[in-house]
Write an enzyme that holds these catalytic residues in place. Structure first.
Site, short mmCIF file in Angstrom:
data_model
loop_
_atom_site.label_atom_id
_atom_site.label_comp_id
_atom_site.label_asym_id
_atom_site.label_seq_id
_atom_site.Cartn_x
_atom_site.Cartn_y
_atom_site.Cartn_z
CE1 TYR A 62 42.73 40.75 36.90
CE2 TYR A 62 43.86 41.03 34.81
CZ TYR A 62 43.79 41.24 36.17
OH TYR A 62 44.76 41.97 36.80
CG PHE A 72 40.96 39.60 44.43
CD1 PHE A 72 41.93 39.43 43.46
CD2 PHE A 72 40.03 38.58 44.63
CE1 PHE A 72 41.99 38.26 42.73
CE2 PHE A 72 40.10 37.41 43.89
CZ PHE A 72 41.07 37.25 42.93
CG ASP A 73 43.78 42.72 40.02
OD1 ASP A 73 43.68 43.94 39.84
OD2 ASP A 73 44.69 42.03 39.56
CB ILE A 92 47.48 31.41 39.84
CG1 ILE A 92 46.24 31.93 39.08
CG2 ILE A 92 47.92 32.40 40.91
CD1 ILE A 92 45.02 32.12 39.96
CE1 TYR A 118 48.57 34.63 43.87
CE2 TYR A 118 46.18 34.67 43.73
CZ TYR A 118 47.41 35.07 43.25
OH TYR A 118 47.49 35.89 42.16
CG PHE A 135 40.28 35.06 38.06
CD1 PHE A 135 40.81 36.35 38.13
CD2 PHE A 135 40.73 34.10 38.96
CE1 PHE A 135 41.79 36.66 39.06
CE2 PHE A 135 41.71 34.41 39.89
CZ PHE A 135 42.24 35.69 39.94
#
Length: 571
Positions: A62, A72-73, A92, A118, A135
């Site tokens: 991902y 961010f990731d 999540i 979040y 994502f």
């Protein structure tokens, strides 16, 4: 999931060539998943039609970004896919909901609203409050995880697929290997091959529940919550080689189903059971009248052998449903396939009953439950009706009828009834019969139905008696036996008017028939008895009514007399 991101994130200053850019084809339609704003756009189609289910362990790559494109990731930063169990809250909600719609190999862009990500708090410092996230996810594979009890208490991950499609049932005897560990990997216990009856269980409740979902040769990892392990009490091993299970502990159990012996109930009252030691060939089994060849050893419960047939000689031969062996053995062999080896456990009712029986090698005491080790070497089925010529059908029907007569004389009325029904099945459809054959079949049908009605009278099944005799009278309206037996049934059913009609008609046809005269006398007594009961019944009612009328009149008179006195006293 924030912790997973926090551990792996490396921000925008480090971009792997493997990631590429999040270029999404503009002509691909975006679909909405659920009712909370989750959206999905397929970048690359997956394979097949299956999608993962809750509890399955999925493996994904991902890239996560904010709507302004800030990453961010990414799983590429860790240079390995990310694994987690779907639907258990490990990630999540948007991931759980979105990945459940994906196929193996599919790549998709999920746009996840704050409520499914979040929320108001965000995940500082990389994800601001109330952020919609994107994502790009590729579903690489997943391992099926079965929620056995539908409450998350026992999760099963298949490590090695088993054979075939069958799974054990409660009465079956299974052979397993298992190894139990605490969640930190500490060994609790490790077994060699252990045999147990499924319904009786072994080690902890989870094993009995899990093994019923497994195929032969299957090896699985069980995640067992305390309620299906050892609960609040934990477990103290009897052996010093095993570890302690603390109270309220989740276990990891590796379970392998080595093999099992199928145990089935041959009779509905659970008095004859069969445990298969070796599966037979094909699907065919002996039918009533089949000639079977077997090897068998009969044993008492203490292991004493009382009969041994066909072991060191030619197989023992007998005919099914001819009372050549005890009933339980007859019934048990009828359920077997060629080459099958089984143990039959037979209670006294289907064995030697309440009488002591002297067999080849030992005496079987009264009321003994016995075991038979049986191998069905071969069998020759009795031909079905469709395999016979019309003369053979008539001949077979006549033979079966005579067998029924013999059984009836032994006062085995239920078995005799079934034999008459079997006889009729050979001539039930006579459209291909010649006129002469139809006449022969008609005589046999009348005879079988009359004899079956005699069985049903003995069994007190009076409604069936009426049906069978009516069939006979449809074919032969002057059949005295049918009228006589139907009258007997009507008397027992307290349908006295119909009984009287049948008796009168029978006496018109055969005035000197002693049986019908006796039934006529019995009918008169029944009528007199019921008239007496009716007279008494109605007499009681009339008496009660008269009594009520007298009481009512007396009460009225008392009121008239008491009225003035009452007024006077008040005055």
């Amino acid at each position: 999931m924030a912790d997973e991101f926090e551990n792996s994130r490396k921000y925008n200053d480090k971009k792997s060539d493997e990631e590429g850019d999040m270029d999404v084809p503009k002509d691909v339609e975006e679909e909405e998943i659920g009712e909370h704003g989750l959206k999905k756009k397929i970048i690359k189609e997956g394979d097949g039609w299956e999608t993962p289910l809750n509890g399955d362990e999925v493996e994904v790559h991902y890239v996560g970004s904010l709507l302004d494109g800030t990453r961010f990731d990414s799983s590429f930063d860790c240079e390995m896919p990310f694994k987690f169990k779907l639907g258990l809250g490990h990630v999540i909600q948007g991931w759980d909901d979105g990945i459940k719609t994906m196929k193996k190999g599919e790549k998709a862009l999920l746009t996840i609203p704050p409520a499914l990500a979040y929320g108001e708090s965000g995940s500082p410092p990389t994800i601001p409050p109330n952020s919609t996230l994107q994502f790009e996810i590729e579903l690489l594979s997943w391992t099926k995880v079965k929620d056995i009890c539908k409450d998350g208490g026992i999760l099963k991950t298949i490590l090695t697929e088993g054979e075939g499609w069958q799974t054990p049932k409660d009465p079956d005897e299974v052979l397993v290997k298992y190894e139990a560990q605490l969640e930190d990997g500490s060994l609790v216990t490790k077994s060699e091959e252990v045999e147990f009856i499924v319904k009786d269980g072994c080690f902890c409740p989870a094993l009995a529940r899990a093994v019923k979902t497994m195929k032969k040769g299957e090896k699985s990892l069980l995640t067992v919550k305390p309620q299906y392990a050892f609960g609040e009490n934990g477990w103290e091993p009897a052996s010093g080689n095993d570890g302690v299970v603390p109270p309220n502990t989740t276990l990891q159990i590796t379970l392998e189903l080595v093999s099992w012996k199928i145990v089935s109930e041959v009779t509905t009252d659970n008095k004859v059971s069969k445990k298969i030691l070796k599966e037979g060939e094909g699907y065919d089994r002996p039918n009533d009248g089949a000639i079977v060849q077997v090897k068998l050893i009969g044993k008492l419960q203490d292991g004493t052998v009382f009969v041994n047939k066909g072991d060191n000689e030619a197989p023992f031969e007998f005919k099914i449903d001819e009372e050549q062996v005890i009933d339980g053995l007859d019934r048990g062999v009828k359920t077997m396939k060629k080459g099958e080896v089984a143990i039959l456990t037979i209670h006294p009712e289907y064995a030697f009953g309440s009488n002591e029986s002297h067999q080849e090698s030992a005496t079987v005491p009264a009321n003994s439950t016995v075991n038979y080790d049986v191998e069905l070497v071969s069998f020759e089925k009795e031909k079905d009706s469709w395999e016979l010529t019309t003369p053979e059908k008539i001949e077979t029907c006549g033979r079966k009828k005579e067998e029924g007569n013999t059984i009836f004389k032994k006062q085995k009325y239920e078995r005799a009834s079934k034999r008459y029904e079997k006889a009729l099945s050979f001539i039930e459809y006579d459209s291909a019969f010649s006129e002469e054959e139809k006449q022969q079949a008609k005589v046999l049908k009348i005879s079988c139905n009359l004899n079956n009605a005699a069985c049903k009278l003995k069994l007190r099944d009076y409604k069936q008696v009426v049906k069978l005799c009516t069939k006979v009278l449809d074919a032969d309206s002057k059949n005295v036996k049918a009228l006589y037996r139907r009258a007997q049934a009507y008397i027992q059913l307290v349908d006295l008017d119909l009984a009287e009609m049948d008796i009168k008609k029978a006496l018109e046809i055969d005035p000197d028939n002693r049986d019908v005269k006796f039934e006529c006398k019995l009918l008169k007594e029944k009528v007199k008895e019921y008239n007496k009961k009716d007279a008494q019944f109605y007499g009681n009612i009339f008496a009660k009514m008269n009594k009520l009328e007298r009481l009512s009149s007396a009460n009225g008179a008392r009121k008239q007399e008491a009225g003035p006195m009452t007024i006077d006293s008040k005055a």
